[in-house]
Design an enzyme around this catalytic site. Sequence first.
Site, PDB file in Angstrom:
ATOM      1  N   ASP A 100       0.864  -1.193   0.000  1.00  0.00           N
ATOM      2  CA  ASP A 100       0.000   0.000   0.000  1.00  0.00           C
ATOM      3  C   ASP A 100       0.900   1.242   0.000  1.00  0.00           C
ATOM      4  O   ASP A 100       2.126   1.130   0.046  1.00  0.00           O
ATOM      5  CB  ASP A 100      -0.950  -0.014   1.209  1.00  0.00           C
ATOM      6  CG  ASP A 100      -0.205   0.147   2.527  1.00  0.00           C
ATOM      7  OD1 ASP A 100       0.874  -0.452   2.674  1.00  0.00           O
ATOM      8  OD2 ASP A 100      -0.678   0.890   3.411  1.00  0.00           O
ATOM      9  N   HIS A 136       1.463  -8.977  -3.362  1.00  0.00           N
ATOM     10  CA  HIS A 136       0.414  -7.966  -3.132  1.00  0.00           C
ATOM     11  C   HIS A 136       1.122  -6.613  -3.019  1.00  0.00           C
ATOM     12  O   HIS A 136       1.422  -6.140  -1.929  1.00  0.00           O
ATOM     13  CB  HIS A 136      -0.348  -8.311  -1.846  1.00  0.00           C
ATOM     14  CG  HIS A 136      -1.513  -7.404  -1.564  1.00  0.00           C
ATOM     15  ND1 HIS A 136      -2.771  -7.627  -2.072  1.00  0.00           N
ATOM     16  CD2 HIS A 136      -1.621  -6.272  -0.815  1.00  0.00           C
ATOM     17  CE1 HIS A 136      -3.599  -6.688  -1.648  1.00  0.00           C
ATOM     18  NE2 HIS A 136      -2.920  -5.848  -0.883  1.00  0.00           N
ATOM     19  N   ASP A 168       1.302 -17.608  -3.367  1.00  0.00           N
ATOM     20  CA  ASP A 168       1.938 -16.640  -4.275  1.00  0.00           C
ATOM     21  C   ASP A 168       0.854 -16.106  -5.209  1.00  0.00           C
ATOM     22  O   ASP A 168       0.798 -16.444  -6.387  1.00  0.00           O
ATOM     23  CB  ASP A 168       3.071 -17.302  -5.057  1.00  0.00           C
ATOM     24  CG  ASP A 168       3.772 -16.282  -5.950  1.00  0.00           C
ATOM     25  OD1 ASP A 168       3.589 -15.064  -5.729  1.00  0.00           O
ATOM     26  OD2 ASP A 168       4.504 -16.707  -6.870  1.00  0.00           O
ATOM     27  N   GLU A 191       2.125  -9.956   0.882  1.00  0.00           N
ATOM     28  CA  GLU A 191       2.437  -8.542   0.718  1.00  0.00           C
ATOM     29  C   GLU A 191       3.944  -8.377   0.927  1.00  0.00           C
ATOM     30  O   GLU A 191       4.665  -9.348   1.230  1.00  0.00           O
ATOM     31  CB  GLU A 191       1.629  -7.670   1.701  1.00  0.00           C
ATOM     32  CG  GLU A 191       1.700  -6.193   1.322  1.00  0.00           C
ATOM     33  CD  GLU A 191       0.630  -5.283   1.975  1.00  0.00           C
ATOM     34  OE1 GLU A 191      -0.278  -5.793   2.655  1.00  0.00           O
ATOM     35  OE2 GLU A 191       0.734  -4.057   1.776  1.00  0.00           O
TER      36      GLU A 191
HETATM   37  O1  G3I Z   1       1.335 -10.717  18.641  1.00  0.00           O
HETATM   38  C1  G3I Z   1       0.355 -11.718  18.378  1.00  0.00           C
HETATM   39  C2  G3I Z   1       0.743 -13.022  18.990  1.00  0.00           C
HETATM   40  O2  G3I Z   1       0.794 -12.881  20.380  1.00  0.00           O
HETATM   41  C3  G3I Z   1      -0.278 -14.085  18.583  1.00  0.00           C
HETATM   42  O3  G3I Z   1       0.130 -15.343  19.070  1.00  0.00           O
HETATM   43  C4  G3I Z   1      -0.379 -14.152  17.071  1.00  0.00           C
HETATM   44  C5  G3I Z   1      -1.449 -15.121  16.617  1.00  0.00           C
HETATM   45  O4  G3I Z   1      -2.045 -14.751  15.402  1.00  0.00           O
HETATM   46  O5  G3I Z   1      -0.710 -12.888  16.584  1.00  0.00           O
HETATM   47  C6  G3I Z   1       0.198 -11.862  16.876  1.00  0.00           C
HETATM   48  O6  G3I Z   1      -0.327 -10.677  16.366  1.00  0.00           O
HETATM   49  C7  G3I Z   1      -0.211 -10.459  14.996  1.00  0.00           C
HETATM   50  C8  G3I Z   1       0.363  -9.068  14.824  1.00  0.00           C
HETATM   51  O7  G3I Z   1       0.449  -8.771  13.463  1.00  0.00           O
HETATM   52  C9  G3I Z   1       1.736  -8.911  15.473  1.00  0.00           C
HETATM   53  O8  G3I Z   1       2.755  -9.393  14.699  1.00  0.00           O
HETATM   54  C10 G3I Z   1      -1.558 -10.535  14.337  1.00  0.00           C
HETATM   55  O9  G3I Z   1      -2.060 -11.843  14.382  1.00  0.00           O
HETATM   56  C11 G3I Z   1      -1.479 -10.075  12.903  1.00  0.00           C
HETATM   57  O10 G3I Z   1      -2.746  -9.999  12.325  1.00  0.00           O
HETATM   58  C12 G3I Z   1      -0.802  -8.733  12.803  1.00  0.00           C
HETATM   59  O11 G3I Z   1      -0.521  -8.488  11.457  1.00  0.00           O
HETATM   60  C13 G3I Z   1      -0.108  -7.197  11.087  1.00  0.00           C
HETATM   61  C14 G3I Z   1      -1.019  -6.726   9.958  1.00  0.00           C
HETATM   62  O12 G3I Z   1      -0.553  -5.482   9.467  1.00  0.00           O
HETATM   63  C15 G3I Z   1      -2.465  -6.569  10.401  1.00  0.00           C
HETATM   64  O13 G3I Z   1      -2.585  -5.664  11.403  1.00  0.00           O
HETATM   65  C16 G3I Z   1       1.328  -7.296  10.576  1.00  0.00           C
HETATM   66  O14 G3I Z   1       2.203  -7.580  11.661  1.00  0.00           O
HETATM   67  C17 G3I Z   1       1.740  -6.002   9.917  1.00  0.00           C
HETATM   68  O15 G3I Z   1       2.986  -6.192   9.304  1.00  0.00           O
HETATM   69  C18 G3I Z   1       0.717  -5.595   8.874  1.00  0.00           C
HETATM   70  O16 G3I Z   1       1.075  -4.365   8.366  1.00  0.00           O
HETATM   71  C19 G3I Z   1       0.444  -3.952   7.168  1.00  0.00           C
HETATM   72  C20 G3I Z   1      -0.071  -2.547   7.449  1.00  0.00           C
HETATM   73  O17 G3I Z   1      -1.125  -2.631   8.372  1.00  0.00           O
HETATM   74  C21 G3I Z   1      -0.471  -1.820   6.178  1.00  0.00           C
HETATM   75  N1  G3I Z   1       0.587  -1.875   5.216  1.00  0.00           N
HETATM   76  C22 G3I Z   1       0.996  -3.198   4.853  1.00  0.00           C
HETATM   77  C23 G3I Z   1       1.486  -3.982   6.051  1.00  0.00           C
HETATM   78  C24 G3I Z   1       1.900  -5.392   5.676  1.00  0.00           C
HETATM   79  O18 G3I Z   1       0.858  -6.243   5.383  1.00  0.00           O
HETATM   80  O1  9MR Z   2      -4.398  -3.946   0.214  1.00  0.00           O
HETATM   81  C1  9MR Z   2      -4.342  -3.797   1.619  1.00  0.00           C
HETATM   82  C2  9MR Z   2      -2.966  -4.119   2.135  1.00  0.00           C
HETATM   83  O2  9MR Z   2      -2.007  -3.264   1.563  1.00  0.00           O
HETATM   84  C3  9MR Z   2      -2.978  -4.078   3.641  1.00  0.00           C
HETATM   85  O3  9MR Z   2      -1.758  -4.487   4.199  1.00  0.00           O
HETATM   86  C4  9MR Z   2      -4.047  -4.954   4.215  1.00  0.00           C
HETATM   87  C5  9MR Z   2      -4.036  -4.780   5.711  1.00  0.00           C
HETATM   88  O4  9MR Z   2      -5.233  -5.049   6.289  1.00  0.00           O
HETATM   89  O5  9MR Z   2      -5.282  -4.636   3.662  1.00  0.00           O
HETATM   90  C6  9MR Z   2      -5.348  -4.698   2.254  1.00  0.00           C
HETATM   91  O6  9MR Z   2      -6.591  -4.252   1.833  1.00  0.00           O
HETATM   92  C7  9MR Z   2      -7.614  -5.191   1.910  1.00  0.00           C
HETATM   93  C8  9MR Z   2      -8.583  -4.805   2.995  1.00  0.00           C
HETATM   94  O7  9MR Z   2      -7.954  -4.806   4.262  1.00  0.00           O
HETATM   95  C9  9MR Z   2      -9.765  -5.731   2.981  1.00  0.00           C
HETATM   96  N1  9MR Z   2     -10.383  -5.797   1.669  1.00  0.00           N
HETATM   97  C10 9MR Z   2      -9.453  -6.207   0.609  1.00  0.00           C
HETATM   98  C11 9MR Z   2      -8.260  -5.309   0.530  1.00  0.00           C
HETATM   99  C12 9MR Z   2      -7.206  -5.853  -0.471  1.00  0.00           C
HETATM  100  O8  9MR Z   2      -7.604  -5.873  -1.739  1.00  0.00           O
END
Ligand code: G3I
Ligand code: 9MR
Length: 546
Positions: A155, A469, A514, A523
């Site tokens: 994103d 992604h 993939d 992503e």
């Molecule tokens: O910390 C808990 C852990 O205690 C637990 O056992 C485990 C079980 O699922 O979850 C852990 O938490 C996770 C958390 O990341 C910490 O690493 C969550 O499940 C997981 O959903 C969460 O994911 C994050 C995600 O955003 C959703 O919030 C990713 O780390 C983070 O890298 C990702 O970041 C996104 C940005 O929001 C938007 N830009 C892209 C980026 C990458 O996808």
């Molecule tokens: O495209 C988004 C990605 O860059 C973010 O890391 C992610 C985090 O939640 O969300 C993706 O967007 C999705 C949205 O959360 C839910 N609807 C589908 C979107 C992707 O096409």
Amino acid sequence: MSEHNVRTVTVNQIGYPVSSRKTALFRGQTHHYRVVEAQTGTSVFSGETSAAVKDGSSGAVVRAGDFSAVTAAGRYLIEAEDGTVSAEFVLGERPYEELQKGLLKAFYFYRCGVELGGEYAGPWGHAACHLAEGAVIGQPGLRLDSSGGWHDAGDYGKYSGPGAKAVADLLLAFEWYPEAFLDALTLPESDGRTPDVLLECRVELDWLFKMQDAGSGGVYHKLTTAGFPGLEVMPEDDTAELFFSPVSAAATGDFAGVMAMAARIYEPWDKAYAARCLAAAEAAWRWLEQHPEEPGFTNPPGITTGEYGDEENRDERFWAAAELYRTTGKPSYRAAAEELIPLPFPKYSLGWGDMGGYGTLAYLLAGEERTDDTLHRSLLAGLLAEADRLAAVSQQDGYRISLREEDYIWGSNMLVMNNAMLLLAAERFSGEAAYAECALDHLHYLLGRNVLDISYVTGYGDRPVRYPHHRPSVGDGVAEPVPGLVSGGPDRGLHDEYVREHLQGKPAAQCFADHEASYSTNEVTIYWNSPAVFVTARFNRGSLQG
Ligand code: G3I
Ligand code: 9MR
Ligand code: ZN
């Protein structure tokens, strides 16, 4: 296909240093194998695999083939008794030089606010993006310049804490392994004098300055549009209004930490810039002192982009204090760091939300002469104990990494590389080469020696990720994705619709698709690339020992 019939031979698809231990991992029933010269088909070694390990995380039966006896540089592949062949790989003195350049060049491709073009971008160029001022939530009428920096990921959001982690990894890599950064990348700013890694990090640091509130020293948590744009939208076409989300303690602590680090590392190259970084870090620190009890950040109403929420900000405060202490030597920062150390927050994590590990590294390196000191000793012992735990898990693991089943979370490849960084820190403090060997096994996993036989870096290896992604890769009309990007990797939580539909019931390490729709497994982000640069740099600086 039942597990019984699945056979793969997996290797690090880039290759192995000639002086290192070289192991291929076989899934399924393979007892004999040969190492074959890729060009000629000549067999140079034949070996037997080790006893089978039934591996919980990957769901595979794994055997190992050690071909360390092959020491001639060259291009090879491995052929199993049933004709199954591995990806091609090289044995060389420094097999990861191009890989490191690609992983670092990826940050150029993440740049925001400038045109990417010409010789720098190859076919992956695009026009300048996100140049408009951003509205500041909670401060009606205020608009601020927000241009520059790196996009976060697939994103186009820009988030202060994740940006600080990415820069910290790159600067630490340069500080610890400067010999690995002698080669030039192609960057518009290259001046034949300043290392390219410093030029690239400056792009993000210059943007981070804009995230600091001039009055209070606090740092805005993030700068994004209200929601995510469509997947095929190129950056310059993402013209929705930009918003600064409010200041947070986590962002402010991360900012202080990375700016204090930059002040030290840029000092020999640009004193005025270093002084500006230090002043910004100290202003952020004053904000932290004035705001001892801050709630964790949550998205303001109407903002649905990445939250990067973080309830615990003592780790960010610790990093800030320790890094300021290391850079300035001031007793007040040492005292602030030492007040935090006894409190129960993670001290050895290097994630976007748990920054205590950076504080620990800074604190230990600030006082290398104080090894008798109790706090110093206990932090060092804790770091080595954590590295020993990671090494012990790796030894039991079929694919020789430190992730347990429950560690295959969103962005698991960040954990793989962060853990390798911690192992390398243990190597640095103890002088024990075994930690580095274990870290190298983690790099082998990332580059293809995993149950899916996939290189998680776009454009690198015979069988790389091809459909990340990543909006520019989806929208640019170029068949190949932007190169050098580290994919998030398996997430057993099945956090998107695509994997929920296709991967139910898979073992943890196989919960990966993939496919461009799988944002929770495929992503890419700046802070998944950055620890990979650190680890690669370690193995580019020369011999495995020393
Ligand atoms: O910390 C808990 C852990 O205690 C637990 O056992 C485990 C079980 O699922 O979850 C852990 O938490 C996770 C958390 O990341 C910490 O690493 C969550 O499940 C997981 O959903 C969460 O994911 C994050 C995600 O955003 C959703 O919030 C990713 O780390 C983070 O890298 C990702 O970041 C996104 C940005 O929001 C938007 N830009 C892209 C980026 C990458 O996808
Ligand atoms: O495209 C988004 C990605 O860059 C973010 O890391 C992610 C985090 O939640 O969300 C993706 O967007 C999705 C949205 O959360 C839910 N609807 C589908 C979107 C992707 O096409
Ligand atoms: Zn942009």
